[in-house]
Design an enzyme around this catalytic site. Structure first.
Site, PDB file in Angstrom:
ATOM      1  N   ARG A  77     -10.093 -11.611   2.105  1.00 47.33           N
ATOM      2  CA  ARG A  77     -10.946 -12.663   1.540  1.00 47.33           C
ATOM      3  C   ARG A  77     -10.240 -14.020   1.545  1.00 47.33           C
ATOM      4  O   ARG A  77     -10.886 -15.050   1.640  1.00 47.33           O
ATOM      5  CB  ARG A  77     -11.399 -12.246   0.127  1.00 47.33           C
ATOM      6  CG  ARG A  77     -10.303 -12.058  -0.866  1.00 47.33           C
ATOM      7  CD  ARG A  77     -10.756 -11.246  -2.076  1.00 47.33           C
ATOM      8  NE  ARG A  77     -10.801  -9.803  -1.791  1.00 47.33           N
ATOM      9  CZ  ARG A  77     -11.152  -8.880  -2.690  1.00 47.33           C
ATOM     10  NH1 ARG A  77     -11.527  -9.229  -3.910  1.00 47.33           N
ATOM     11  NH2 ARG A  77     -11.147  -7.599  -2.364  1.00 47.33           N
ATOM     12  N   LYS A 122       0.840  -1.197   0.000  1.00 48.45           N
ATOM     13  CA  LYS A 122       0.000   0.000   0.000  1.00 48.45           C
ATOM     14  C   LYS A 122       0.875   1.247   0.000  1.00 48.45           C
ATOM     15  O   LYS A 122       2.008   1.203   0.501  1.00 48.45           O
ATOM     16  CB  LYS A 122      -0.849   0.033   1.286  1.00 48.45           C
ATOM     17  CG  LYS A 122      -1.989  -0.960   1.336  1.00 48.45           C
ATOM     18  CD  LYS A 122      -2.760  -0.819   2.645  1.00 48.45           C
ATOM     19  CE  LYS A 122      -3.886  -1.838   2.727  1.00 48.45           C
ATOM     20  NZ  LYS A 122      -4.926  -1.668   1.716  1.00 48.45           N
TER      21      LYS A 122
HETATM   22  N1  BES Z   1      -8.064  -3.784   4.509  1.00 44.63           N
HETATM   23  C1  BES Z   1      -8.219  -3.382   3.167  1.00 44.63           C
HETATM   24  C2  BES Z   1      -9.517  -2.641   2.903  1.00 44.63           C
HETATM   25  C3  BES Z   1      -9.662  -1.285   3.546  1.00 44.63           C
HETATM   26  C4  BES Z   1      -9.272  -0.146   2.867  1.00 44.63           C
HETATM   27  C5  BES Z   1     -10.236  -1.160   4.781  1.00 44.63           C
HETATM   28  C6  BES Z   1      -9.448   1.086   3.440  1.00 44.63           C
HETATM   29  C7  BES Z   1     -10.411   0.080   5.368  1.00 44.63           C
HETATM   30  C8  BES Z   1     -10.016   1.212   4.691  1.00 44.63           C
HETATM   31  C9  BES Z   1      -8.215  -4.614   2.264  1.00 44.63           C
HETATM   32  O1  BES Z   1      -7.415  -5.662   2.672  1.00 44.63           O
HETATM   33  C10 BES Z   1      -7.684  -4.183   0.940  1.00 44.63           C
HETATM   34  O2  BES Z   1      -6.550  -3.809   0.898  1.00 44.63           O
HETATM   35  N2  BES Z   1      -8.508  -4.219  -0.074  1.00 44.63           N
HETATM   36  C11 BES Z   1      -8.118  -3.823  -1.376  1.00 44.63           C
HETATM   37  C12 BES Z   1      -8.711  -4.789  -2.360  1.00 44.63           C
HETATM   38  C13 BES Z   1      -8.180  -4.641  -3.750  1.00 44.63           C
HETATM   39  C14 BES Z   1      -6.719  -5.056  -3.797  1.00 44.63           C
HETATM   40  C15 BES Z   1      -9.000  -5.492  -4.660  1.00 44.63           C
HETATM   41  C16 BES Z   1      -8.631  -2.413  -1.606  1.00 44.63           C
HETATM   42  O3  BES Z   1      -9.709  -2.082  -1.152  1.00 44.63           O
HETATM   43  O4  BES Z   1      -7.912  -1.642  -2.222  1.00 44.63           O
HETATM   44 MN    MN Z   2      -5.406  -5.465   2.031  1.00 43.62          MN
END
Ligand code: BES
Ligand code: MN
Ligand code: ZN
Length: 494
Positions: free
Chosen positions: A349, A275
């Site tokens: 997931r 990230k």
């Molecule tokens: N934990 C994150 C989702 C999240 C983002 C929660 C912002 C709270 C605030 C999750 O694991 C994630 O990173 N999801 C990705 C999915 C994508 C790679 C398909 C996302 O939302 O960018």
């Molecule tokens: Mn994630």
């Protein structure tokens, strides 16, 4: 913080701040005026005459009492129009009053139970909720605590009618239990990643079980490997912190349980698909689903609700270490199905797939998972509503009702068949990302691919669990969402 309920005349109550409610209704304001005459002379009358208090929602009027009165001051709080007063209004009004009481350095705040269209019990619960949750602060790690020299330590409700006693006492006990659960969830989620990691999260679940007399089993990394939970193992591999699989169980085993599954990513760096650094710190709260499950167990076990519940928490840290899973890897889950890891940041997931498949072992009456699963649900619904998906209308209706009651509202997103092709993989049974569009739904579809033969609802709490700003009775950081929602849902189960 202690909650109290007493039958007493407000005029005889000794407290630091005595709170009275008034609707936006000149007749009712006059009634408050006459009630206050013996306590405060015409001080409140003057405020109303000056046009400084009209009973608007959350409006406050601070009134000093006459010499020799046992309480130093009174706070009159507006509730707005009588016909629009509901439980949420009461929570917010109580929150405004409680924060004013804190500002006034009060130790005791006492609400005079208002007459509303809701029962005395529901009204009281809402007041306790708004007051206590609005005063929450996460200051465990601060040496100089914000106003620690004068925290509010007691929230009282008084009613002059002896007929309110049993409703009030039930409300006091009920509120203290659900609020203990909510505060526990907030504390766990706000806890930093260096303190809250899979092992310590499991300890917190075990402590909760020991405190409240239910069983908690913790599976370690060897057990997880033996069970064949390839998703949990794959995500955990990038971190030195070992994964844990937490199993909580409460209530009569003779009935099929409601299984609650919580995403327990104690920190989500994204892994190799790392990230951006801005805002990454809030990913310490990526175990908010797990926190909600533990908090719900705290509340339900303290309330001794007659329900059988099982809690499942896959707990991992998603780090980009040298052993980390790579994009392109294929993992095999507990149910034998395989997932292609296209993006290591779609880790939630992967661990939930194992937990949801494992849930089938309990022959559950229903399965509800809670997860901070997608940023896209925040884009869709902001911080206002939880995204809901599932395969059972009746279950979703029950959650919708519980959401309206507690104001932890849920909103359905569709799992139409057309979305399914977005997560097809060339090389595995399913792919862990679905591309640019409909992010919360492709995530929901991924989970749907792994559930067993049971009624299921998925709650994407990414927006509602993690807050960027203070609210009436929430603070920047963790909201503890899910505890009040699920406890209300379970209260009405069967
Ligand atoms: N934990 C994150 C989702 C999240 C983002 C929660 C912002 C709270 C605030 C999750 O694991 C994630 O990173 N999801 C990705 C999915 C994508 C790679 C398909 C996302 O939302 O960018
Ligand atoms: Mn994630
Ligand atoms: Zn995550």
């Amino acid at each position: 913080m202690e909650l109290h309920f007493t039958i007493a005349a407000p005029g005889k109550t000794r407290t630091d701040v005595l709170v009275m409610f008034a609707h936006k209704d000149p007749r009712q304001i006059r009634k408050v005026q006459s009630e206050l005459r013996t306590i405060a002379g015409d001080a409140f009358l003057r405020i109303v005459e000056a046009g400084d208090f009209t009973g608007n929602d959350k409006e406050l009027a601070l009134v000093h009492t006459r010499k020799n009165h046992p309480s130093k001051r009174l706070l009159v709080v507006g509730l707005g129009e009588r016909r629009s007063v509901n439980l949420e209004r009461l929570r917010r009004a109580a929150a405004a009053a409680a924060k004013e009481a804190r500002r006034l350095k009060a130790k005791d705040v006492t609400f005079v139970l208002p007459e509303t269209r809701e029962s005395a019990e529901e009204t009281s619960i809402a007041l306790y909720e708004g007051a206590l949750l609005s005063l929450y602060r996460f200051e465990k790690y601060k040496q100089a605590k914000n106003g620690a020299e004068s925290p509010v330590t007691n929230i009282h409700i008084v009613s002059p009618s002896p007929g309110d006693r049993s409703a009030g006492e039930r409300a006091r006990d009920h509120a203290s239990h659900i609020l203990a659960g909510t505060v526990l969830a907030r504390d766990l989620a706000n806890g930093p990643g260096n303190e809250i990691y899979p092992e310590t999260l499991a300890l917190a679940a075990q402590e909760c079980g020991a405190r409240n007399g239910f069983s908690v089993t913790v599976r370690d990394e060897h057990d997880i490997a033996e069970l064949g939970m390839g998703g949990v193992l794959a995500v955990a591999r990038g971190s030195d912190r070992k994964p844990r699989f937490i199993i909580m169980e409460f209530g009569p085993k003779s009935t099929p349980p409601v299984v609650l599954v919580g995403k327990g990513v104690t920190f989500d760096t994204g892994g190799i698909s790392i990230k951006p650094s801005a805002g990454m710190a809030e990913m310490k709260m990526d175990m908010s689903g797990a926190a909600a499950v533990i908090g719900t167990f705290e509340a339900v076990s303290r309330l001794k609700l007659p329900v059988h519940i099982v809690g499942l928490i896959p707990a991992v840290e998603n780090m980009p270490g040298s052993k980390a899973m790579r994009p392109g890897d294929i993992v095999r889950h507990y149910n034998g199905k395989t997932s292609e890891v296209d993006n290591t940041d779609a880790e939630g997931r992967l661990i939930l797939a194992d937990a949801l498949a494992y849930a089938a072992e309990f022959k559950p009456a229903a399965v509800i998972d809670l997860a901070t699963l997608t940023g896209a649900v925040v884009v869709a619904l902001g911080h206002v509503a939880t995204g809901m998906m599932g395969n059972d209308r009746e279950l979703m209706n029950r959650l919708t009702k519980a959401g309206e009651k507690t104001f932890e509202r849920v909103w359905e997103l569709p799992l139409f068949d057309e979305y399914e092709r977005l997560i097809r993989s060339d090389v595995a049974d399913v792919k862990n990302v679905g591309g640019r569009w409909a992010g919360p739904i492709t995530a929901g579809w991924f989970l749907k691919k792994h559930i067993g033969e049971y009624r299921w609802v998925h709650l994407d709490i990414a927006g509602t669990a993690i807050l960027e700003e203070n609210g009436d009775y929430t603070q920047r950081g963790s909201s503890g969402v899910g505890v009040r929602l699920l406890t209300e849902f379970l209260r009405r189960w069967k």
